[in-house]
Design a protein around this motif. Structure first.
Motif, PDB file in Angstrom:
ATOM      1  N   ALA A   1       4.240  -8.698   6.725  1.00  0.00           N
ATOM      2  CA  ALA A   1       4.738  -7.694   5.803  1.00  0.00           C
ATOM      3  C   ALA A   1       3.984  -6.612   5.699  1.00  0.00           C
ATOM      4  CB  ALA A   1       4.431  -8.477   4.263  1.00  0.00           C
ATOM      5  N   LEU A   2       2.899  -6.125   6.020  1.00  0.00           N
ATOM      6  CA  LEU A   2       2.083  -4.833   6.253  1.00  0.00           C
ATOM      7  C   LEU A   2       2.770  -4.086   7.410  1.00  0.00           C
ATOM      8  CD1 LEU A   2      -1.668  -5.930   5.513  1.00  0.00           C
ATOM      9  CD2 LEU A   2      -0.163  -4.058   4.134  1.00  0.00           C
ATOM     10  N   TRP A   3       3.360  -4.740   8.391  1.00  0.00           N
ATOM     11  CA  TRP A   3       3.941  -4.062   9.642  1.00  0.00           C
ATOM     12  C   TRP A   3       5.271  -3.598   9.118  1.00  0.00           C
ATOM     13  CZ3 TRP A   3       1.616  -2.066  13.631  1.00  0.00           C
ATOM     14  CH2 TRP A   3       0.441  -2.757  13.900  1.00  0.00           C
ATOM     15  N   THR A   4       5.900  -4.232   8.386  1.00  0.00           N
ATOM     16  CA  THR A   4       7.363  -4.066   8.047  1.00  0.00           C
ATOM     17  C   THR A   4       7.834  -3.602   6.230  1.00  0.00           C
ATOM     18  OG1 THR A   4       7.853  -6.413   7.206  1.00  0.00           O
ATOM     19  CG2 THR A   4       8.143  -6.069   9.655  1.00  0.00           C
ATOM     20  N   PHE A   5       7.051  -3.437   5.730  1.00  0.00           N
ATOM     21  CA  PHE A   5       7.374  -3.270   4.171  1.00  0.00           C
ATOM     22  C   PHE A   5       7.820  -1.833   4.079  1.00  0.00           C
ATOM     23  CE2 PHE A   5       3.244  -1.433   3.592  1.00  0.00           C
ATOM     24  CZ  PHE A   5       3.244  -0.763   2.411  1.00  0.00           C
ATOM     25  N   ASP A   6       7.225  -0.936   4.920  1.00  0.00           N
ATOM     26  CA  ASP A   6       7.586   0.557   4.612  1.00  0.00           C
ATOM     27  C   ASP A   6       7.575   1.280   6.057  1.00  0.00           C
ATOM     28  OD1 ASP A   6       7.840   3.144   4.496  1.00  0.00           O
ATOM     29  OD2 ASP A   6       6.253   3.370   2.888  1.00  0.00           O
TER      30      ASP A   6
ATOM     31  N   GLU B   1       5.448   4.359   7.374  1.00  0.00           N
ATOM     32  CA  GLU B   1       4.063   4.237   7.073  1.00  0.00           C
ATOM     33  C   GLU B   1       3.532   2.916   7.856  1.00  0.00           C
ATOM     34  OE1 GLU B   1       1.028   5.500   3.606  1.00  0.00           O
ATOM     35  OE2 GLU B   1       3.228   5.178   3.135  1.00  0.00           O
ATOM     36  N   PHE B   2       2.016   3.470   8.263  1.00  0.00           N
ATOM     37  CA  PHE B   2       1.393   2.163   8.773  1.00  0.00           C
ATOM     38  C   PHE B   2      -0.084   1.914   7.865  1.00  0.00           C
ATOM     39  CE2 PHE B   2      -2.294   1.058  11.423  1.00  0.00           C
ATOM     40  CZ  PHE B   2      -1.856  -0.129  11.808  1.00  0.00           C
ATOM     41  N   VAL B   3      -0.095   0.811   7.367  1.00  0.00           N
ATOM     42  CA  VAL B   3      -1.258   0.527   6.791  1.00  0.00           C
ATOM     43  C   VAL B   3      -2.286  -0.202   7.716  1.00  0.00           C
ATOM     44  CG1 VAL B   3      -2.152  -0.859   4.698  1.00  0.00           C
ATOM     45  CG2 VAL B   3       0.061   0.114   4.682  1.00  0.00           C
ATOM     46  N   PRO B   4      -3.386   0.349   8.141  1.00  0.00           N
ATOM     47  CA  PRO B   4      -4.282  -0.107   9.242  1.00  0.00           C
ATOM     48  C   PRO B   4      -5.157  -1.448   8.489  1.00  0.00           C
ATOM     49  CG  PRO B   4      -5.207   1.911   8.224  1.00  0.00           C
ATOM     50  CD  PRO B   4      -3.797   1.739   7.575  1.00  0.00           C
ATOM     51  N   HIS B   5      -5.102  -2.507   9.352  1.00  0.00           N
ATOM     52  CA  HIS B   5      -5.542  -3.747   8.958  1.00  0.00           C
ATOM     53  C   HIS B   5      -5.696  -4.611   9.963  1.00  0.00           C
ATOM     54  CE1 HIS B   5      -1.292  -4.822   9.438  1.00  0.00           C
ATOM     55  NE2 HIS B   5      -1.518  -5.804   9.669  1.00  0.00           N
ATOM     56  N   LEU B   6      -6.736  -5.569   9.967  1.00  0.00           N
ATOM     57  CA  LEU B   6      -6.914  -6.609  10.919  1.00  0.00           C
ATOM     58  C   LEU B   6      -7.108  -8.013  10.451  1.00  0.00           C
ATOM     59  CD1 LEU B   6      -9.867  -7.599  11.739  1.00  0.00           C
ATOM     60  CD2 LEU B   6     -10.549  -5.352  11.489  1.00  0.00           C
TER      61      LEU B   6
ATOM     62  N   LEU C   1       3.683 -10.690  -2.311  1.00  0.00           N
ATOM     63  CA  LEU C   1       2.973 -10.066  -0.977  1.00  0.00           C
ATOM     64  C   LEU C   1       3.592  -8.598  -1.026  1.00  0.00           C
ATOM     65  CD1 LEU C   1       3.864 -12.823   1.823  1.00  0.00           C
ATOM     66  CD2 LEU C   1       1.532 -12.118   0.757  1.00  0.00           C
ATOM     67  N   LEU C   2       4.621  -8.243  -1.391  1.00  0.00           N
ATOM     68  CA  LEU C   2       5.013  -6.769  -1.334  1.00  0.00           C
ATOM     69  C   LEU C   2       4.142  -5.991  -2.438  1.00  0.00           C
ATOM     70  CD1 LEU C   2       6.881  -4.707  -0.742  1.00  0.00           C
ATOM     71  CD2 LEU C   2       8.648  -5.441  -2.717  1.00  0.00           C
ATOM     72  N   TYR C   3       3.753  -6.722  -3.616  1.00  0.00           N
ATOM     73  CA  TYR C   3       2.690  -5.945  -4.300  1.00  0.00           C
ATOM     74  C   TYR C   3       1.581  -5.965  -3.625  1.00  0.00           C
ATOM     75  CZ  TYR C   3       0.131  -4.942  -8.597  1.00  0.00           C
ATOM     76  OH  TYR C   3      -0.678  -4.447  -9.744  1.00  0.00           O
ATOM     77  N   ALA C   4       1.244  -6.933  -2.945  1.00  0.00           N
ATOM     78  CA  ALA C   4      -0.242  -6.552  -2.195  1.00  0.00           C
ATOM     79  C   ALA C   4      -0.136  -5.676  -1.070  1.00  0.00           C
ATOM     80  CB  ALA C   4      -0.606  -8.046  -1.644  1.00  0.00           C
ATOM     81  N   CYS C   5       1.049  -5.540  -0.519  1.00  0.00           N
ATOM     82  CA  CYS C   5       1.026  -4.341   0.614  1.00  0.00           C
ATOM     83  C   CYS C   5       1.048  -3.287  -0.205  1.00  0.00           C
ATOM     84  CB  CYS C   5       2.660  -4.585   1.160  1.00  0.00           C
ATOM     85  SG  CYS C   5       2.846  -5.830   2.211  1.00  0.00           S
ATOM     86  N   ARG C   6       1.799  -2.837  -1.385  1.00  0.00           N
ATOM     87  CA  ARG C   6       1.637  -1.548  -2.042  1.00  0.00           C
ATOM     88  C   ARG C   6       0.039  -1.351  -2.514  1.00  0.00           C
ATOM     89  NH1 ARG C   6       7.303  -2.477  -5.084  1.00  0.00           N
ATOM     90  NH2 ARG C   6       8.557  -1.658  -3.365  1.00  0.00           N
ATOM     91  N   LEU C   7      -0.447  -2.457  -2.957  1.00  0.00           N
ATOM     92  CA  LEU C   7      -1.840  -2.317  -3.534  1.00  0.00           C
ATOM     93  C   LEU C   7      -2.838  -1.717  -2.422  1.00  0.00           C
ATOM     94  CD1 LEU C   7      -3.613  -2.631  -5.966  1.00  0.00           C
ATOM     95  CD2 LEU C   7      -3.823  -4.859  -5.268  1.00  0.00           C
ATOM     96  N   LEU C   8      -2.667  -2.416  -1.105  1.00  0.00           N
ATOM     97  CA  LEU C   8      -3.391  -2.314  -0.116  1.00  0.00           C
ATOM     98  C   LEU C   8      -3.171  -0.758   0.459  1.00  0.00           C
ATOM     99  CD1 LEU C   8      -3.340  -5.541   1.757  1.00  0.00           C
ATOM    100  CD2 LEU C   8      -5.115  -4.503   0.433  1.00  0.00           C
TER     101      LEU C   8
END
Length: 146
Positions: free
Chosen positions: A46-51, A54-59, A14-21
């Motif tokens: 994870a996308l809300w909390t990993f960094d 920063e915000f990774v826009p997703h739905l 999941l962390l790898y996916a977050c960074r990739l996204l």
């Protein structure tokens, strides 16, 4: 023909996916992520909390849901079924079975953790894609890339 990539030896999927996204958003590339509902909920969190900077826009879309018109341009779509986001160029697949509908994407990325059971599942997916004539690119993830 869809480009198929397997990213192997990922310590934290999941962390790898977050960074990739995050990288995809920075480059302006839209990505669909297909996985079972429980995995998508964990990835959404994870996308809300990993960094925290920063915000990774997703739905997150449940099976059969359609996004509201105002969210249709969101670059990252978390979906149970890949066809819900077939308009995007890249599919990241986090499921155990081969990705259904992957053929409509330009690129398919499979993220494979170090866990033995997960690696066995990845071997079956690899064989599935290879049997259909897809050339597969293998990417070994180093400790610093996780």
């Amino acid at each position: 023909m869809t480009e198929v990539l397997f990213h192997f030896n990922v310590p934290d999927r999941l962390l790898y996916a977050c960074r990739l996204l995050r990288k995809a958003v920075r480059s302006g590339t839209g990505v669909a992520v297909s996985a079972p509902a429980a995995t998508l909920v964990r990835l959404d969190r994870a996308l809300w909390t990993f960094d925290p900077q920063e915000f990774v826009p997703h739905l997150l879309l449940r099976a059969g849901e359609a996004p509201p018109p105002r969210l249709q341009r969101t670059p990252i779509w978390l979906v149970e079924r890949a066809e819900q986001a077939a308009h995007l160029p890249v599919l990241v697949h986090l499921g155990e079975e081969p990705a259904e509908g992957f053929e409509s994407f330009t690129r398919l990325i499979e993220i494979v953790p170090v866990d033995a059971a997960e690696r066995e599942s990845a071997r079956r997916r690899w064989k599935h894609y290879a049997a259909r004539g897809y050339a597969i690119e293998r990417h070994e993830v180093s400790a610093g890339q996780s």
